[in-house]
Write a protein that holds these residues in place. Sequence first.
Motif, PDB file in Angstrom:
ATOM      1  N   LEU A 389      79.506  64.278  60.560  1.00 53.02           N
ATOM      2  CA  LEU A 389      79.622  63.210  60.068  1.00 53.02           C
ATOM      3  C   LEU A 389      78.543  63.770  58.621  1.00 53.02           C
ATOM      4  CD1 LEU A 389      79.035  60.088  62.641  1.00 53.02           C
ATOM      5  CD2 LEU A 389      81.445  60.358  61.278  1.00 53.02           C
ATOM      6  N   LYS A 390      77.794  64.112  58.318  1.00 49.13           N
ATOM      7  CA  LYS A 390      77.143  64.785  57.359  1.00 49.13           C
ATOM      8  C   LYS A 390      78.179  65.362  56.046  1.00 49.13           C
ATOM      9  CE  LYS A 390      72.387  64.839  58.838  1.00 49.13           C
ATOM     10  NZ  LYS A 390      71.235  65.803  58.897  1.00 49.13           N
ATOM     11  N   THR A 391      78.719  66.042  56.719  1.00 53.49           N
ATOM     12  CA  THR A 391      79.917  66.387  55.812  1.00 53.49           C
ATOM     13  C   THR A 391      81.338  65.512  55.418  1.00 53.49           C
ATOM     14  OG1 THR A 391      80.073  68.887  57.301  1.00 53.49           O
ATOM     15  CG2 THR A 391      81.766  68.463  55.727  1.00 53.49           C
ATOM     16  N   GLU A 392      81.042  64.244  55.763  1.00 49.28           N
ATOM     17  CA  GLU A 392      81.913  63.955  55.997  1.00 49.28           C
ATOM     18  C   GLU A 392      81.257  63.487  54.053  1.00 49.28           C
ATOM     19  OE1 GLU A 392      84.552  61.378  58.013  1.00 49.28           O
ATOM     20  OE2 GLU A 392      84.791  62.442  59.968  1.00 49.28           O
ATOM     21  N   ILE A 393      80.374  62.623  54.508  1.00 53.94           N
ATOM     22  CA  ILE A 393      79.121  61.724  53.906  1.00 53.94           C
ATOM     23  C   ILE A 393      78.779  62.511  52.654  1.00 53.94           C
ATOM     24  CG2 ILE A 393      76.781  61.024  53.664  1.00 53.94           C
ATOM     25  CD1 ILE A 393      76.766  60.224  56.445  1.00 53.94           C
ATOM     26  N   ASN A 394      78.575  63.441  52.641  1.00 55.40           N
ATOM     27  CA  ASN A 394      78.566  64.848  51.368  1.00 55.40           C
ATOM     28  C   ASN A 394      80.088  64.612  50.462  1.00 55.40           C
ATOM     29  OD1 ASN A 394      77.352  66.306  49.880  1.00 55.40           O
ATOM     30  ND2 ASN A 394      77.687  68.377  50.984  1.00 55.40           N
ATOM     31  N   ILE A 395      80.868  64.747  51.111  1.00 55.15           N
ATOM     32  CA  ILE A 395      82.560  64.599  50.778  1.00 55.15           C
ATOM     33  C   ILE A 395      82.651  63.883  49.516  1.00 55.15           C
ATOM     34  CG2 ILE A 395      84.673  65.086  50.916  1.00 55.15           C
ATOM     35  CD1 ILE A 395      84.414  66.745  52.804  1.00 55.15           C
ATOM     36  N   ALA A 396      82.166  62.312  50.964  1.00 53.06           N
ATOM     37  CA  ALA A 396      82.600  60.935  49.924  1.00 53.06           C
ATOM     38  C   ALA A 396      81.201  61.063  48.227  1.00 53.06           C
ATOM     39  CB  ALA A 396      82.485  60.107  51.316  1.00 53.06           C
ATOM     40  N   PHE A 397      80.485  60.899  48.831  1.00 53.07           N
ATOM     41  CA  PHE A 397      79.156  61.362  47.888  1.00 53.07           C
ATOM     42  C   PHE A 397      80.316  61.937  45.959  1.00 53.07           C
ATOM     43  CE2 PHE A 397      75.553  61.702  45.726  1.00 53.07           C
ATOM     44  CZ  PHE A 397      74.040  60.896  46.254  1.00 53.07           C
ATOM     45  N   ASN A 398      79.795  63.051  46.798  1.00 50.68           N
ATOM     46  CA  ASN A 398      80.769  63.551  45.570  1.00 50.68           C
ATOM     47  C   ASN A 398      81.802  63.636  44.414  1.00 50.68           C
ATOM     48  OD1 ASN A 398      78.457  66.169  45.636  1.00 50.68           O
ATOM     49  ND2 ASN A 398      79.863  66.599  47.510  1.00 50.68           N
ATOM     50  N   THR A 399      82.672  62.246  45.960  1.00 38.94           N
ATOM     51  CA  THR A 399      83.950  62.148  45.712  1.00 38.94           C
ATOM     52  C   THR A 399      83.161  60.617  44.719  1.00 38.94           C
ATOM     53  OG1 THR A 399      84.936  62.149  46.860  1.00 38.94           O
ATOM     54  CG2 THR A 399      86.581  60.896  46.199  1.00 38.94           C
ATOM     55  N   LEU A 400      82.827  59.849  45.046  1.00 39.77           N
ATOM     56  CA  LEU A 400      82.418  58.886  44.372  1.00 39.77           C
ATOM     57  C   LEU A 400      81.640  59.016  42.790  1.00 39.77           C
ATOM     58  CD1 LEU A 400      81.146  56.178  47.235  1.00 39.77           C
ATOM     59  CD2 LEU A 400      82.959  55.957  45.712  1.00 39.77           C
ATOM     60  N   LEU A 401      80.932  60.140  43.082  1.00 34.99           N
ATOM     61  CA  LEU A 401      80.092  60.895  41.757  1.00 34.99           C
ATOM     62  C   LEU A 401      80.892  61.340  40.948  1.00 34.99           C
ATOM     63  CD1 LEU A 401      76.709  62.796  42.331  1.00 34.99           C
ATOM     64  CD2 LEU A 401      77.448  60.063  42.296  1.00 34.99           C
ATOM     65  N   THR A 402      81.957  62.079  41.094  1.00 27.26           N
ATOM     66  CA  THR A 402      83.225  62.949  40.221  1.00 27.26           C
ATOM     67  C   THR A 402      84.047  61.260  39.386  1.00 27.26           C
ATOM     68  OG1 THR A 402      83.663  63.955  41.363  1.00 27.26           O
ATOM     69  CG2 THR A 402      85.284  63.576  40.066  1.00 27.26           C
ATOM     70  N   ASP A 403      84.122  59.651  40.596  1.00 26.41           N
ATOM     71  CA  ASP A 403      85.037  59.305  40.177  1.00 26.41           C
ATOM     72  C   ASP A 403      84.467  57.793  39.175  1.00 26.41           C
ATOM     73  OD1 ASP A 403      87.142  59.195  41.158  1.00 26.41           O
ATOM     74  OD2 ASP A 403      86.841  58.551  42.908  1.00 26.41           O
ATOM     75  N   GLY A 404      82.659  58.447  39.016  1.00 26.41           N
ATOM     76  CA  GLY A 404      81.879  57.191  38.410  1.00 26.41           C
ATOM     77  C   GLY A 404      81.178  56.362  38.651  1.00 26.41           C
ATOM     78  N   VAL A 405      81.315  56.195  40.463  1.00 27.47           N
ATOM     79  CA  VAL A 405      81.559  54.909  41.080  1.00 27.47           C
ATOM     80  C   VAL A 405      79.980  55.595  41.513  1.00 27.47           C
ATOM     81  CG1 VAL A 405      81.707  53.451  42.892  1.00 27.47           C
ATOM     82  CG2 VAL A 405      83.651  55.124  41.684  1.00 27.47           C
TER      83      VAL A 405
END
Length: 442
Positions: A389-405
Motif C-alpha cells: 500500500l505504501k508503494t501505491e500511495i507513493n505512485i498516487a502521490f507522484n501522479t497527482l504532483l505531476t498533474d499539478g494537483v
Amino acid sequence: MENKKTGSGSTALYNIEPIGIGTKSVESFTSYLMRTAYEHNITLGNLFNKLIIPQLKKGYLTRSSLYGGNRLYEGAKTINGFLENSYDLVKVMETLTGRNDLVNLTLFNLKEFIPVRNLLKESLSWCPKCISKWKRTREVLHYPLIWHIQPVTVCIEHKCLLESECSACNKKVDILRRESITGFCSNCFAPLDNSQLSEISDVELELQKFFLKNIEDLMTLNKLEILNGNYTCGLADSLSSIKENSFSGNLTRFSKFLNVPKTTLRYWINGVNKPPLESLLTICFKLNIKILDLLFEYDSLGVRIFQINDSLATNTKKIIRKPMDYSIVESKLVEILTNEVPISMSKSAEIVGHDRRVLYRNFNEYCKQISQRYSDFIKEKSSQRIDLLKTEINIAFNTLLTDGVYPSRRKMEQVINKSGLLKERVLQDYWKTLLTKNGFEE
C-alpha cells in the motif's frame, strides 16, 4: 449507489440517504452514523462531541465529551435496538439531517414483541465477501442491521460464516469507536474484506436460512399497522395453545421437545416474561411455523400444528460426546504444525473435531505453537500489505504532483480507489511524511 445530499441551510448535516430502507438489507443506524461522519470529513468522535451530544442534553455524555470516556461507545450495541438512548439519538440525527425515516435503521418497531435480552451482538460481525463485492462494484460500504442481530451468524448469499475478528490484529471490532470507518477494523484500520472465510455445514445453513427468513419478516412488518395497533402480540396464548393441542397439556413433554427448562417455559406461557429472539426462532423451527404466526395468529395456530408427530414431540435423544483418541488428535495437530500455510486454532479445532478449549487442556504446547505460528503469519501478511500500500500511495502521490494537483487525503484515496485508506494510522503517517518531504504543510 450514490449518496444523496441536499444542500440546505436549515440543517447542520447533509441529508444522506440511508441504504435499503424497507428491505431485508436495511443499513444499521450505527453504520449510518459512521457514513455521515465520513461524508463530512470528520471523525465519528467529532460528530458526537460537536453536534450530537450537545443536542442530547445529557449530563453524563457532556462530561464524557469534555473530559474523555467511553461510556457511549461501550454501550453502542443498543443504538441499533429500541431503548431510550437509541430513540433519542435517532431524533437528534433526524433533526440534524432533515430526515424523518432514521428510526427504520433500528429495531424500534419490534419493541413490544421482542425482548432486548440477547437480541444484539456485543461487537461487529460482517461478511468479507459482501464488503469485497461492494468495493468492486463501487457501492457504498455499510453494515446491514441484520448483521447486528445475535442469532444471525451466516451470510446466506455467500454461504459463509460472518466474521467477528479482524484477520490482521486478531481482535474483535467494536460497534463504534471515535475513528470508526465502515469496512475497516476500528483497532488497526485494516480492511475487513481480507478476513479468513469460514465454511458452514448444510445443517447450519438450513437453520440460518429459516432464522433469516423469519427475522426479515419481522423487520419488514407493516410499520403503519404496528403504529395503529393492528398487531397484538399473542405469544403466551400461542404457546398455551401448542401445549394443549400438540402435547395434550403436558408441560414436561413440551419443555423436553423445546429443550428449555420447565420453569422457563411456564413463565413464557403465563406471560411473566418473553423468550429471547433466538428461542422464538428455535421454537418456530422445531414446530415448522412462521414467527409472525407464533406472535400474532394464536387463534388458529393450535389447529394448524395439531398434527405434530407424537414421537417427535417426545424425542429426547441425548447428545453423545465423541471420545478422544489422543494419538490420532496428536498426529493431526503435528500435521497442522507442518502445513505450509498456518491456520488458526479455531480452524484447527474444526479439522481435529474437538472443542478448542478441550484441545488446549490436553495438548497445550501444540495449541500454543499453532496459535503463535498463525499469529506470526498474520503479522507477516499485514506487513507485506502495508509495504504494498505504501508503494501505491507513493505512485498516487507522484501522479497527482505531476498533474499539478495537491495530494489531499480525498484525492489520494480517489486515485488509489480505496476510500478510508489514509485513516489507517501507519499509512496516514507515511502520507504525511511524503507531504513534508515535498514542502507541503498537512
